[in-house]
Design a protein around this motif. Structure first.
Motif, mmCIF file in Angstrom:
data_model
loop_
_atom_site.group_PDB
_atom_site.id
_atom_site.type_symbol
_atom_site.label_atom_id
_atom_site.label_comp_id
_atom_site.label_asym_id
_atom_site.label_seq_id
_atom_site.Cartn_x
_atom_site.Cartn_y
_atom_site.Cartn_z
ATOM 1 N N ALA A 122 -19.812 -44.881 -9.672
ATOM 2 C CA ALA A 122 -18.375 -45.157 -9.695
ATOM 3 C C ALA A 122 -17.606 -44.016 -10.350
ATOM 4 O O ALA A 122 -16.472 -43.732 -9.955
ATOM 5 C CB ALA A 122 -18.111 -46.475 -10.421
ATOM 6 N N ALA A 123 -18.212 -43.360 -11.344
ATOM 7 C CA ALA A 123 -17.486 -42.333 -12.085
ATOM 8 C C ALA A 123 -16.982 -41.235 -11.155
ATOM 9 O O ALA A 123 -15.791 -40.889 -11.173
ATOM 10 C CB ALA A 123 -18.385 -41.751 -13.168
ATOM 11 N N GLY A 124 -17.882 -40.709 -10.334
ATOM 12 C CA GLY A 124 -17.482 -39.648 -9.421
ATOM 13 C C GLY A 124 -16.451 -40.131 -8.416
ATOM 14 O O GLY A 124 -15.445 -39.461 -8.156
ATOM 15 N N LEU A 125 -16.697 -41.304 -7.884
ATOM 16 C CA LEU A 125 -15.816 -41.837 -6.843
ATOM 17 C C LEU A 125 -14.410 -42.071 -7.378
ATOM 18 O O LEU A 125 -13.412 -41.752 -6.728
ATOM 19 C CB LEU A 125 -16.420 -43.149 -6.325
ATOM 20 N N THR A 126 -14.330 -42.600 -8.595
ATOM 21 C CA THR A 126 -13.016 -42.935 -9.147
ATOM 22 C C THR A 126 -12.238 -41.665 -9.479
ATOM 23 O O THR A 126 -11.024 -41.611 -9.296
ATOM 24 C CB THR A 126 -13.165 -43.876 -10.366
ATOM 25 N N LEU A 127 -12.939 -40.617 -9.922
ATOM 26 C CA LEU A 127 -12.252 -39.353 -10.198
ATOM 27 C C LEU A 127 -11.690 -38.763 -8.905
ATOM 28 O O LEU A 127 -10.552 -38.291 -8.865
ATOM 29 C CB LEU A 127 -13.209 -38.353 -10.847
ATOM 30 N N VAL A 128 -12.507 -38.807 -7.865
ATOM 31 C CA VAL A 128 -12.070 -38.252 -6.589
ATOM 32 C C VAL A 128 -10.878 -39.038 -6.040
ATOM 33 O O VAL A 128 -9.914 -38.469 -5.535
ATOM 34 C CB VAL A 128 -13.247 -38.237 -5.594
ATOM 35 N N PHE A 129 -10.942 -40.361 -6.181
ATOM 36 C CA PHE A 129 -9.798 -41.204 -5.810
ATOM 37 C C PHE A 129 -8.584 -40.823 -6.616
ATOM 38 O O PHE A 129 -7.498 -40.613 -6.113
ATOM 39 C CB PHE A 129 -10.081 -42.660 -6.187
ATOM 40 N N GLY A 130 -8.795 -40.785 -7.929
ATOM 41 C CA GLY A 130 -7.675 -40.652 -8.841
ATOM 42 C C GLY A 130 -7.009 -39.300 -8.724
ATOM 43 O O GLY A 130 -5.784 -39.203 -8.768
ATOM 44 N N ILE A 131 -7.806 -38.253 -8.594
ATOM 45 C CA ILE A 131 -7.235 -36.910 -8.635
ATOM 46 C C ILE A 131 -6.855 -36.408 -7.252
ATOM 47 O O ILE A 131 -5.748 -35.942 -7.033
ATOM 48 C CB ILE A 131 -8.214 -35.943 -9.311
ATOM 49 N N MET A 132 -7.782 -36.516 -6.315
ATOM 50 C CA MET A 132 -7.463 -35.994 -4.984
ATOM 51 C C MET A 132 -6.870 -37.062 -4.083
ATOM 52 O O MET A 132 -6.499 -36.769 -2.966
ATOM 53 C CB MET A 132 -8.716 -35.435 -4.315
ATOM 54 N N ASN A 133 -6.829 -38.306 -4.571
ATOM 55 C CA ASN A 133 -6.329 -39.406 -3.757
ATOM 56 C C ASN A 133 -7.129 -39.523 -2.460
ATOM 57 O O ASN A 133 -6.590 -39.736 -1.384
ATOM 58 C CB ASN A 133 -4.841 -39.198 -3.461
ATOM 59 N N LEU A 134 -8.447 -39.332 -2.585
ATOM 60 C CA LEU A 134 -9.308 -39.329 -1.406
ATOM 61 C C LEU A 134 -10.238 -40.536 -1.417
ATOM 62 O O LEU A 134 -10.932 -40.787 -2.401
ATOM 63 C CB LEU A 134 -10.145 -38.043 -1.394
ATOM 64 N N VAL A 135 -10.235 -41.283 -0.315
ATOM 65 C CA VAL A 135 -11.180 -42.380 -0.161
ATOM 66 C C VAL A 135 -12.440 -41.817 0.468
ATOM 67 O O VAL A 135 -12.420 -41.395 1.614
ATOM 68 C CB VAL A 135 -10.615 -43.484 0.760
ATOM 69 N N ASN A 136 -13.528 -41.777 -0.285
ATOM 70 C CA ASN A 136 -14.732 -41.150 0.230
ATOM 71 C C ASN A 136 -15.848 -42.178 0.454
ATOM 72 O O ASN A 136 -16.609 -42.488 -0.450
ATOM 73 C CB ASN A 136 -15.199 -40.066 -0.744
ATOM 74 N N LEU A 137 -15.939 -42.688 1.690
ATOM 75 C CA LEU A 137 -17.005 -43.648 1.997
ATOM 76 C C LEU A 137 -18.374 -42.979 1.948
ATOM 77 O O LEU A 137 -19.389 -43.645 1.797
ATOM 78 C CB LEU A 137 -16.799 -44.254 3.385
ATOM 79 N N ALA A 138 -18.392 -41.647 2.088
ATOM 80 C CA ALA A 138 -19.674 -40.942 2.153
ATOM 81 C C ALA A 138 -20.279 -40.706 0.768
ATOM 82 O O ALA A 138 -21.283 -40.022 0.647
ATOM 83 C CB ALA A 138 -19.511 -39.619 2.895
ATOM 84 N N HIS A 139 -19.670 -41.261 -0.262
ATOM 85 C CA HIS A 139 -20.209 -41.094 -1.611
ATOM 86 C C HIS A 139 -21.637 -41.647 -1.689
ATOM 87 O O HIS A 139 -22.486 -41.089 -2.377
ATOM 88 C CB HIS A 139 -19.307 -41.816 -2.611
ATOM 89 N N GLY A 140 -21.882 -42.740 -0.979
ATOM 90 C CA GLY A 140 -23.227 -43.314 -0.956
ATOM 91 C C GLY A 140 -24.242 -42.360 -0.347
ATOM 92 O O GLY A 140 -25.426 -42.376 -0.696
ATOM 93 N N ALA A 141 -23.783 -41.506 0.558
ATOM 94 C CA ALA A 141 -24.690 -40.552 1.185
ATOM 95 C C ALA A 141 -25.204 -39.551 0.158
ATOM 96 O O ALA A 141 -26.354 -39.111 0.221
ATOM 97 C CB ALA A 141 -23.979 -39.828 2.328
ATOM 98 N N LEU A 142 -24.363 -39.198 -0.818
ATOM 99 C CA LEU A 142 -24.785 -38.249 -1.851
ATOM 100 C C LEU A 142 -25.841 -38.876 -2.761
ATOM 101 O O LEU A 142 -26.747 -38.196 -3.247
ATOM 102 C CB LEU A 142 -23.575 -37.783 -2.649
ATOM 103 N N TYR A 143 -25.703 -40.176 -2.979
ATOM 104 C CA TYR A 143 -26.715 -40.945 -3.716
ATOM 105 C C TYR A 143 -28.056 -40.847 -2.985
ATOM 106 O O TYR A 143 -29.097 -40.570 -3.576
ATOM 107 C CB TYR A 143 -26.191 -42.374 -3.807
ATOM 108 N N MET A 144 -27.990 -41.013 -1.666
ATOM 109 C CA MET A 144 -29.206 -40.905 -0.855
ATOM 110 C C MET A 144 -29.777 -39.485 -0.930
ATOM 111 O O MET A 144 -30.989 -39.299 -1.098
ATOM 112 C CB MET A 144 -28.872 -41.271 0.594
ATOM 113 N N VAL A 145 -28.909 -38.479 -0.817
ATOM 114 C CA VAL A 145 -29.370 -37.088 -0.885
ATOM 115 C C VAL A 145 -30.077 -36.835 -2.215
ATOM 116 O O VAL A 145 -31.145 -36.217 -2.257
ATOM 117 C CB VAL A 145 -28.171 -36.120 -0.696
#
Lengths: 392, 304, 323
Positions: free
Chosen positions: B22-45
């Protein structure tokens, strides 16, 4: 503008023009399975085994060349039905085979049989199709879903194991497994726990389990759920504490991902790579040679599916219009099955043996392997055939 | 009582895993205002790279370090190639493009490693149990996850509150145009933050590898839970992500453990059997709906 | 008023669709009847999403919920022996509208990413509810052997008749959405999308209008669900899977967001593309085996570079929601 219209018209006409030549002098088989997404691993094993079966048959049945068309159901019943429709109406196949999932099967089989085509299921065996919705055009080369847990129930009953803790995912197959188990197991059940479908973390449930201190644990966790569960079960140190019995949880596809965490696991099954019969040894040996790993039971059933179709086509000497003749031939189960000799019940589901298997250490440095310990059921019939109105 | 403590530990452990995602996702949301569904893919990587490097090098620590660096690189590459152009787009475009990225990542992994789950080993010295209190033995590796998760939370807090980078991050979350106007290289900041978030997701994946199934699509199983965490906590807030993660982790764990026995005391056992598991799997979504109905910006919203 | 090129193309496509049964019979390819019927059903669902997403700017990531509610309404009634199509479809539409009212009432108070996530969360709840209800097969679902009955009027078991029913409903839905967005009501919805504050300033509170649009969209999608369950003759909670919501969004974008014809183009393009990537024998095996990889690439490229979608390619001289 006009150009766009012309392009569209051309596109549509092109699609229709892809119609095959009407006269066909070959056996067309549509094989539906899951080829994309995480579950594609099962479909891949099935496809490999189908290809191997066709190689063994010289890609011919009764002298006719075989054309096989694969379809991806994406684990969605409506997509499976769509793929079946495409095979029936566009490719005009003579047989539809495959299908991993009960829900996809329940949508696909009536579509196929309703169109007057033969269906040879090679995995899912939902009770409806074995019982009240059985159909003379539907055969299965695998099992009725409940047969496998019934075998485990019988084994645990006879071994006098009491105080069993039971776990499964909260969905239809999970509940079927428990019903099948309880049909033969009459001892005390400490608790029945249903977890979320697709759950990855079982630590909370394992803590509850330890607190209940059962004598044994029976689970059903197919696919990725099973891998997570087994790893966490042994990581939590429960492996030595509570013996674990399971169905459809440990197989040749999941062992490479769990390795030693599977050691000692007891499963019931109708087939095992170490079954000693010529057909199985040829299948397992050649598969191992071609793909560098042993096949799974999904593969064995699919291999058998092709062999069953071959037996039917041979019996009618390639006259594919003789459907009655093909059904009569398939009822005899007259082919060399990887499970050895078996026969068909009146509902076109196998009457077959079930064995107790154990995951034991493989050759040094290799993954554990499944080995047959004993025969639990000889010639076991499923529990639904009496609801099937078919007589022959 | 012991059981309740053990379940709270379990909830905590699930919570910190969710927090790392959540930490990475929330920063990306908060700062870049970007909804990144592919965040889970990085977890897999992260999980795949750790498995691969541990096998290749024979050292767990080295494997983890290389996997972290690898996920960071993959994250930065993804940002530069695909996501950078999405910042100025609306949420709809972002949802769809990153939905496409999920398909691409999953299939790429399937091409490289096959669709079957792979074996991710745990070194000998991390196996076994620790006796925390009389009668409470807890798996060592799970304790390690809790410790690492809390340490990362503390480090993040330090970075965000005490450093210049953190100041920029906070400033970026509350007013992007202002930060840009101040002459800060906003592109670089974005890339750094995204890579950072990717590495955290990778870390979650690395730690998940030895206990969960490592297979294509493993990221989507946790992704939706992580979204719940972020929305409950309030988007753009590290504090919110931590609180949200712990709340969701505890609610989910305790619900799975105790909801059925609890229902059995208020209704018939058979009704509890039927409703318990179903309700337990819906619990966190229910929680989220309630939070949003009462506080539409989440518990710790970073923006007014 | 001279119709725009886009309108002409829409009519041309509808005319072509009307000719599909004849063509399919002529070429002896009845499969295309099924395929295009499926496309049109998804086009109806996508059109309903387009109403709130394209015109209203409400990014609902849970639109598959109403597909599911509509399907469950028909399937559950059929399971209990009620086959009257009028009743089934009325319950499908009414039920979806009701669920949309509840979800919308909570969700529309939020905006942006919160709205996306809360609509997703509600759909997840319904999905898990679907897989837990044993009576209706749980995740296995149940077969709907007897389709919706319209005594003496039409027989859905006849593929061609069913096809024309779907085509007619699609035309009605496209017309309805078109009329709606160009009405006073639609003006408010569209104004609220582009500037919430200004809408308030000129004296409209957007909330009730948005909620009304949300409910209408839910109701239309419920109808699509009722059609879908008749198409597959099978009821399954898979209709509500979150990836399905994503597919509906993709159809809207691919076809051209905020255009009348877009959802139809998008549904056709996506479903034909899936079919081609998997089955087209001219493509190498590597494409067939990893077809979702290529679908993902198409998705990303369309979003990044072809924002206006297929309908955008046919854009006329004037802008706006003229279709």
């Amino acid at each position: 503008m006009l150009l766009h219209k012309a392009v569209l018209a051309g596109l549509v006409a092109g699609l229709f023009a892809a119609a095959p030549a009407l006269s066909q002098q070959k056996v067309k088989i549509g094989f539906i399975t899951t080829l994309s997404g995480p579950q594609g691993v099962i479909g891949n094993d099935m496809r490999n085994s189908v290809e191997l079966a066709l190689d063994h048959l010289g890609r011919k049945m009764a002298g006719l060349p075989v054309e096989i068309i694969y379809g991806d159901d994406q684990v969605k019943p409506d997509v499976g039905k769509q793929v079946a429709d495409e095979m029936l109406k566009k490719h005009q196949v003579n047989f539809v085979s495959g299908v991993i999932w009960s829900n996809v099967m329940l949508a696909v089989s009536p579509t196929v049989t309703g169109a007057g085509t033969l269906m040879v299921g090679t995995n899912a065996g939902p009770n409806q199709l074995a019982g009240k919705d059985c159909n003379e055009r539907h055969f299965t080369t695998s099992w009725q879903n409940d047969q496998t847990p019934e075998a485990m129930g019988k084994y645990m009953q006879e071994a006098g194991i009491n105080d069993v803790y039971v776990m499964a995912p909260n969905y239809a197959a999970g509940k079927d497994m428990l019903n099948g188990f309880k049909r033969y197991y009459k001892g005390r059940i400490v608790d029945e726990v249903f977890t979320r479908l697709g759950q990855t973390d079982y630590q909370a449930e394992l803590s509850q389990l330890r607190a209940k201190n059962p004598k044994a644990v029976f689970v059903f966790y197919p696919g990725g759920m099973g891998i997570s569960f087994l790893r966490q079960y042994s990581e939590a140190g429960l492996r030595g504490q509570f013996p674990l019995y399971s169905v459809y949880t440990v197989d040749e596809l999941s062992i490479p991902a769990v390795k030693h965490a599977a050691l000692g696991q007891l499963e019931t099954r109708y087939w095992s790579p170490d079954l000693k019969n010529p057909a199985n040894q040829k299948f397992v040996g050649d598969y191992q040679k071609k793909h560098g790993r042993p096949p799974s039971f999904y593969g064995a059933q699919s291999y058998d599916g092709m062999m069953l179709i071959d037996s039917a086509v041979r019996a009618v000497k390639g006259n594919l219009a003789d459907q009655k003749g093909m059904i009569a031939a398939m009822r005899k189960a007259d082919f060399n099955s990887t499970r050895g000799k078996f026969s068909y019940n009146t509902n076109h589901h196998p009457i077959q043996n079930f064995y107790l298997l154990k995951a034991v250490a493989g050759p040094s440095g290799k993954d554990p392997v499944m080995e047959i310990q004993k025969t639990v059921f000889a010639n076991h019939r499923d529990s639904f055939y009496k609801e099937c109105a078919m007589k022959w | 009582m012991i059981l309740i403590i053990e379940q709270i530990l379990n909830g905590l452990q699930l919570g910190v895993m969710l927090f790392l995602m959540a930490a990475g996702l929330t920063l990306v949301f908060g700062i870049m205002n970007l909804v990144n569904l592919a965040h889970g893919a990085l977890y897999m990587v992260g999980a795949y790279l750790a498995t691969y490097f541990f096998q290749a090098t024979g050292s767990f620590v080295l494997g983890v370090a290389l996997a972290l660096a690898g996920t960071l690189a993959v994250g930065i590459l993804t940002e530069l190639v695909a996501l950078r152009t999405l910042y100025e787009r609306d949420h709809l475009d972002q949802v769809l493009a990153t939905f496409g990225l999920i398909l691409i990542f999953n299939e790429l992994i399937a091409m490289l490693w096959g669709r079957a789950a792979i074996y991710s080993a745990l070194p000998e010295y991390l196996q076994g149990h620790l006796e925390i209190a009389a009668g409470l033995r807890y798996p060592l590796y799970r304790l390690l996850i809790i410790v690492v998760g809390l340490a990362v939370a503390a480090a993040l807090w330090y970075v965000v509150v005490r450093t210049r980078l953190g100041m920029l991050i906070r400033a970026g979350a509350s007013n992007r145009t202002m930060v840009a106007a101040l002459g800060i290289n906003i592109r670089l900041l974005y890339t750094v933050v995204f890579g950072f978030g990717a590495a955290l997701a990778g870390l979650a994946g690395i730690m998940a590898g030895p206990i969960y199934a490592v297979q294509p699509g493993m990221g989507e199983l946790v992704l939706i839970q992580v979204f719940v965490v972020i929305v409950v906590g309030g988007i753009g807030s590290i504090r919110g992500a931590l609180a949200g993660a712990l709340i969701v982790g505890l609610v989910d764990t305790l619900g799975r453990a105790f909801l059925k026995p609890f229902l059995a005391t208020v209704t018939t056992p058979s009704a509890a059997d039927a409703a318990g598991p179903a309700l337990a799997s819906m619990l966190i979504y229910l929680l989220m709906a309630v939070v949003l109905a009462l506080r539409p910006e989440g518990l710790f919203a970073s923006r007014g | 008023m001279k119709p725009s090129p886009r309108t002409l193309v829409l009519f041309a496509v509808l005319a072509l669709l009307a000719a599909v049964p004849t063509l399919a019979a002529a070429f002896n390819q009845p499969f295309y009847l099924d395929l295009f019927r499926r496309i049109m059903i998804f086009a109806i669902a996508a059109a309903s999403l387009n109403l709130i997403l394209g015109y209203g700017g409400m990014v609902s990531f849970g639109h598959a919920a109403y597909l599911g509610i509509g399907a469950y309404a028909v399937g559950v009634l059929a399971h209990h022996g009620i086959h009257n199509g009028w009743l089934q479809w009325a319950v499908a539409i009414g039920g979806s509208a009701l669920v949309a009212l509840v979800i919308g009432a909570v969700s529309i108070r939020t905006s942006g990413i919160y709205f996306i996530m809360i609509t997703l969360a509600f759909t997840q709840m319904l999905y898990y509810m679907g897989i837990s209800i044993e009576e209706y097969g749980g995740d296995d679902g149940i077969r709907v052997a007897k389709l919706s009955q319209f005594e003496g009027l039409i027989d859905l078991a006849n593929p061609t008749a069913f096809y024309y029913v779907v085509l007619a409903l699609l035309a009605v839905v496209l017309l309805l959405v078109h009329r709606l967005v160009n009405s006073r009501f639609g003006m408010v919805i569209r104004a609220a999308k582009s500037n919430d504050a200004r809408t308030r300033a000129i004296g409209f509170s957007p909330y009730p209008y948005r909620l009304a649009a949300f409910v209408i969209a839910g109701a239309i999608c419920g109808l699509a669900g009722a059609l879908l369950v008749n198409q597959t003759a099978y009821l399954t909670p898979e209709f509500m899977n979150w990836t399905r919501s994503g597919e509906l969004m993709f159809m809207v974008i691919l076809g051209g967001i905020g255009t009348t014809a877009g959802p139809l183009f998008g549904a056709a393009a996506l479903l034909l593309l899936e079919d081609l990537l998997q089955g087209w024998s001219l493509l190498p095996k590597l494409v067939h085996n990893f077809w979702q990889f290529y679908l993902g690439i198409v998705l990303v490229l369309v979003v990044l570079f072809a924002k206006r979608g297929l309908a955008g390619l046919l854009r006329g001289s004037k802008d706006g929601a003229d279709g």
